[in-house]
Structures are given as C-alpha cells and as structure tokens.
Design an enzyme around this catalytic site. Structure first.
Site, PDB file in Angstrom:
ATOM      1  N   TYR A 143       0.855  -1.203   0.000  1.00 19.52           N
ATOM      2  CA  TYR A 143       0.000   0.000   0.000  1.00 19.52           C
ATOM      3  C   TYR A 143       0.889   1.251   0.000  1.00 19.52           C
ATOM      4  CZ  TYR A 143      -2.830   3.489   2.641  1.00 19.52           C
ATOM      5  OH  TYR A 143      -3.451   4.618   3.099  1.00 19.52           O
ATOM      6  N   ASP A 228      -1.945  -5.914   9.389  1.00 21.52           N
ATOM      7  CA  ASP A 228      -2.975  -4.922   9.102  1.00 21.52           C
ATOM      8  C   ASP A 228      -4.136  -5.671   8.444  1.00 21.52           C
ATOM      9  OD1 ASP A 228      -4.590  -3.002   7.894  1.00 21.52           O
ATOM     10  OD2 ASP A 228      -2.926  -1.651   7.446  1.00 21.52           O
ATOM     11  N   ILE A 230      -7.251  -4.613   7.826  1.00 23.04           N
ATOM     12  CA  ILE A 230      -8.290  -3.632   7.510  1.00 23.04           C
ATOM     13  C   ILE A 230      -9.287  -4.156   6.463  1.00 23.04           C
ATOM     14  CG2 ILE A 230      -6.817  -2.472   5.783  1.00 23.04           C
ATOM     15  CD1 ILE A 230      -8.018   0.190   6.642  1.00 23.04           C
ATOM     16  N   LYS A 266     -12.895   0.283   5.474  1.00 20.27           N
ATOM     17  CA  LYS A 266     -13.124  -0.540   4.276  1.00 20.27           C
ATOM     18  C   LYS A 266     -14.326  -1.455   4.455  1.00 20.27           C
ATOM     19  CE  LYS A 266      -9.227   1.289   3.081  1.00 20.27           C
ATOM     20  NZ  LYS A 266      -9.113   2.377   2.118  1.00 20.27           N
TER      21      LYS A 266
HETATM   22  C1  PLP Z   1      -3.612  -1.567   4.041  1.00 20.86           C
HETATM   23  C2  PLP Z   1      -4.168  -0.254   4.520  1.00 20.86           C
HETATM   24  N1  PLP Z   1      -3.874   0.163   5.765  1.00 20.86           N
HETATM   25  C3  PLP Z   1      -4.328   1.349   6.223  1.00 20.86           C
HETATM   26  C4  PLP Z   1      -5.118   2.178   5.447  1.00 20.86           C
HETATM   27  C5  PLP Z   1      -5.618   3.475   6.016  1.00 20.86           C
HETATM   28  O1  PLP Z   1      -6.945   3.313   6.456  1.00 20.86           O
HETATM   29  P1  PLP Z   1      -7.732   4.359   7.367  1.00 20.86           P
HETATM   30  O2  PLP Z   1      -8.683   5.088   6.470  1.00 20.86           O
HETATM   31  O3  PLP Z   1      -8.481   3.530   8.372  1.00 20.86           O
HETATM   32  O4  PLP Z   1      -6.754   5.255   8.003  1.00 20.86           O
HETATM   33  C6  PLP Z   1      -5.450   1.779   4.151  1.00 20.86           C
HETATM   34  C7  PLP Z   1      -6.259   2.637   3.279  1.00 20.86           C
HETATM   35  O5  PLP Z   1      -6.360   2.479   2.089  1.00 20.86           O
HETATM   36  C8  PLP Z   1      -4.962   0.528   3.675  1.00 20.86           C
HETATM   37  O6  PLP Z   1      -5.241   0.087   2.444  1.00 20.86           O
END
Ligand code: PLP
Length: 485
Positions: A143, A228, A230, A266
C-alpha cells in the site's frame, strides 16, 4: 522556515499514487456535468453497501439524535474525553472483529486501543516498536500510504521483501531471509515484519502456510509482526480469511509479539468517521499505544453511534453477508470486462481492487515504459489507476485498479474506455509493426483486409490462382519474389 520533518520527502506525496489523485481532483468525471472527466480507479473505497447503513440509520433515529432510552446523551458525550474510549464501543468493536473472523477467535476489549483510523494505528505501533533508523520488513507490492504512515514522522525505515509474479507474489521463507540479510548488510536494526492480510494491492488473503512461515520467521529472529487486517471483511471467495490471531493460538512464544491493526474504513465503508484500532496481547504495547492515542482519538459521538450499530447483531450479520455478495458480483463484472479487453489480473478473492497485468501494453520492460503507459491512461483515456512502481513492485507493468468506489455504469464506462484504448493500441502496434515490413507484405495485409480475410488465408487462395486470372497477385508482389506462407 519549516522544520526538516515538515519538508523531508519521506511522506511520499510525489508518488504517482498521490499525483493521480491530484489530476483526478482537477478534472473529476461526472455523468452529466463532466462526462469526459477522469474516472477514479485509484481509490480503495467501498461504496457498495451504503444503502444498508442508511436504512439502519433511518430506523434508529434515537442513536442518530444521540438519545438513549429517550434521554439526550449530548452533555455526557460532549464532555467525554477519556483516551481509553467508550467501554460500550470497545466491546461492540471487539465483538464485531470476532464476527468478521467467523467467531473463530475472540478479542478482549481491554487489549484494544482506539485510533483515528488504521493510518494512526500503524503509525502509533511504529512509534511504540521502533526508534528512528530501525526497520520493518514489508512484502512488495505494498500500500503506497505506508511510506507516509510508517516512515515519515517516526523516522523508521522500510525494507522490501521482494515477492514475484512467478508464484503470484506470495511470501516465501527465502524472500524473508533475503530481505532480513539485506537490512543487516545496511546495518539496520530490524524490529519486525508488517503485512496486510488481505493484501492491498493484491486483493488476496494469505494461506495458512504463508502465515505459518511468517510466524516461524518472527519467532526465529525474535522480532514483531504487525498484521494490518483492515480488509478482513472483504473476503468474498475462497480461500476464506485466516486472521493471524487464529494462527498464534497456543503459540506463547510469539503471542506478545503479534499486533493487529483494524479499521472500519473498508469493511463498513466509513473512512470519514476515522475509526481504527490496535489489538495487542502485550500489556506494555497496549499501555504505550493508549497514551499515544490521545493524538488521534475518535470523537465520542461517533463512538456512541457505532456502539449502537455494531451491537445490533441482526444488522451486522446481514451487512457482512450482503456486502461480500456485492463485492463478489462487482469483482466478476470488472474481471470479465478486463478479460474482454485482453487484460488479465491476479486471481483474487478479497479487497476493493484488482492487481492488473498490463505488461503486454508496455513499449519496453522498464519502469519508464510503465510511467508512460500510466500517463497515457490518465490523460488520454481518462482513468486514474495506481502504477505498480508506487506500490514498490519490482516488475514493471502491473497496476492496481479499484472497482467498488463508483456506480456500475461508471465502472462499465471505465472498462469501455480501457477496451477502446487497447484496441487503438493494437491497431497502432500493427501499423508500427507493418511499417517495418517490406512494401509487398504491407500491400498483402491491406488487400487481405479489404477482402475480409486474414493475410495467410488470402495468400493461400491467391497462390492457387494463375496471375492472369487475378491481377492482385501482380500488384501484391511486383518484385516477383516467391512468397512463402
Ligand atoms: C492496508 C491499509 N492500511 C491502512 C489504510 C488506512 O486506512 P484508514 O482510512 O483507516 O486510516 C489503508 C487505506 O487504504 C490501507 O489500504
């Protein structure tokens, strides 16, 4: 006039990932007001299930108006500023996280630290686990925001674990060892590995084998693992999602070394609410991260509203299932559309994007050619996509394309634009290739296409004819040289 921190370029704002967003903002597509504008395929947003949340809000006016059992909670919420967070929200979030993992694991709310999104959670963990100059190993492609989130303010370093298209970019023991040794050669102190599972940008979830390799690796080196997760709720097809929490069950040697990052940006599609969390079994990490979280708390009315929503189990169950169904459907439309344009992508089962292979459209196998293609697609075709280079991919020609942040009509238009581009590029390529061929061969192509035939079929037909019967044969090959098929 500004500090070194404010002006240093480790923020990564000059990456094509962020530059593409800027171009999109200057000329955003709108079906009525700007139909030739740029379509945003570079933003991992989930807009597919808003109607479910909106209809829940409609039918839960009490929570919306900050009331509980008819009593206004305004004063209590307005004054609340405890950095441990609202207990009701932490419990609801911990349960929601278990639900997302099929209730195979449990999360203790006391070990959760609330943060303003996963951005803040990742940075907070880096502040807790590294000193400036210490390094974390990250599998590529990763990312693009991580350069900002992990390095910029903390002074930590990222060392890439280079993964390859040969095995679908999977993490291997060899790749881990190689990255570790590279970091050692640079005299960096390695504090851990950070993964995203499911992966952004690959859209794939990790297998049990990969997770075991990782856990054994961090155990052998006595370092941390940040997972992570998410995108845990976006896994729409098999193999299902396996959280690292499941893999470390019974592994007392590593349980304090594994830390999970989560966010509602997400899975629930709420990036604007800034709701994230760190989960760790290490009390020292939880205590330090909690103190640090005062720099990025979640507002108390957001916590209150979401505590009511996430405690509604009928809603959360229905939402999780329906959202996955919609993602799967959208993913299918996108992959099929790309295939019709002759474009393949990595087999994926999760996320809000595909990892698209456009190596065949590069003029040469270089990152310069990748950048040239990206600019063409951005400015001529009108699509903002993210080049593999911005995700630190080692092989030129891959791009991340998001599919869940727009309507189906807009997605179809994006696919149509891409298809037209590939067709035009094919024609240009054929012209380029033809112009380097002898004149009589070019004529053969022109004649055969006028006759609605392929050059080879046309040739075999005319070879059976006598020159006097078919004047084209003379015109095609005035040199009189033998033409072999
Ligand atoms: C792998 C990953 N980590 C963290 C984030 C950041 O997310 P947040 O909006 O919760 O700060 C993203 C956002 O695209 C992401 O893809």
């Amino acid at each position: 006039m500004l500090s070194k921190k404010a002006t240093c370029n480790s923020h990564g704002q000059d990456s094509s990932y962020f530059l593409g967003w800027k171009e999109y903002e200057k000329n955003p597509y709108h079906p009525l007001t700007n139909p030739s504008g740029i379509i945003q395929l570079g933003l991992a947003e989930n807009q597919l299930s808003f109607d479910l949340i909106e209809s829940w809000l409609e039918s839960h006016q009490e929570a919306m108006t900050l009331k509980k059992d008819g009593v206004l909670m305004f004063k209590e919420l307005a004054l609340f500023q405890d950095y441990h967070g609202l207990p009701a929200f932490k419990s609801a979030l911990a349960e929601f996280m278990s639900e997302m993992r099929g209730n195979k694991v449990e999360f203790n709310p006391e070990k959760l630290v609330l943060t303003a999104g996963a951005t803040s959670a990742n940075e907070t963990l880096m502040f807790c686990l590294t000193d400036p100059g210490d390094a974390f190993l990250l599998p590529t492609p990763y990312y693009p925001g991580f350069d900002r989130d992990l390095k910029w303010r903390t002074g930590a370093e990222i060392v890439p674990i280079h993964c390859s298209s040969n095995n679908g970019f999977k993490i291997t023991k060899q790749a881990l060892e190689k990255a570790y040794n590279n970091a050692k050669k640079r005299n960096l102190r390695i504090k851990g590995v950070l993964i995203t599972n499911p992966s952004n940008p690959l859209g794939t979830s990790m297998t049990r084998d990969e997770l075991d390799i990782l856990i054994n690796f961090i155990a052998s080196k006595d370092i941390h693992l940040i997972s992570d997760e998410i995108y845990s709720g976006t896994v729409f097809a098999s193999p299902g999602f396996i959280s690292v929490k499941e893999v470390i069950k019974g592994r007392d040697d590593v349980s304090n070394k594994v830390h999970i990052v989560y966010s509602l940006s997400k899975d629930l599609g709420l990036p604007g609410f800034r709701v994230g969390a760190i989960y760790s079994e290490d009390d020292l990490v939880v205590a330090a991260a909690t103190k640090m979280s005062s720099f990025g708390l979640i507002s108390s009315q957001t916590q209150y509203l979401l505590s009511v929503m996430l405690s509604d189990k009928d809603f959360t169950m229905k939402y999780i299932m329906e959202n996955k169904k919609r993602l799967e459907h959208r993913h299918r439309i996108f992959v099929d559309g790309l295939e019709s344009a002759g474009i393949k992508c990595l087999n994926s089962n999760a996320g809000l994007f595909c990892w698209v292979d456009m190596r065949h459209l590069l003029k040469s196998k270089t990152f310069e050619a990748e950048m040239e293609l990206w600019k063409k697609i951005l400015f001529q075709v009108g699509l903002n996509i993210s080049p593999g280079a911005s995700c630190h991919c080692q092989e030129p020609g891959f791009f991340r394309m998001c599919f869940a942040n727009m309507s189906t009509d807009t997605l179809n238009l994006a696919l149509q634009r891409l298809n037209n581009f590939v067709e035009a590029d094919d024609t240009n390529c054929t012209h380029r290739r033809l112009s380097s061929l002898p004149k009589w061969v070019r004529r053969l192509f022109a004649f055969s296409s006028q006759m609605g035939s392929s050059p080879f079929a046309f040739l075999s037909k005319v070879r059976t004819l006598d020159k006097t019967q078919h004047p084209c044969v003379n015109a095609l090959n005035p040199s009189g040289l033998a033409v072999s098929s």
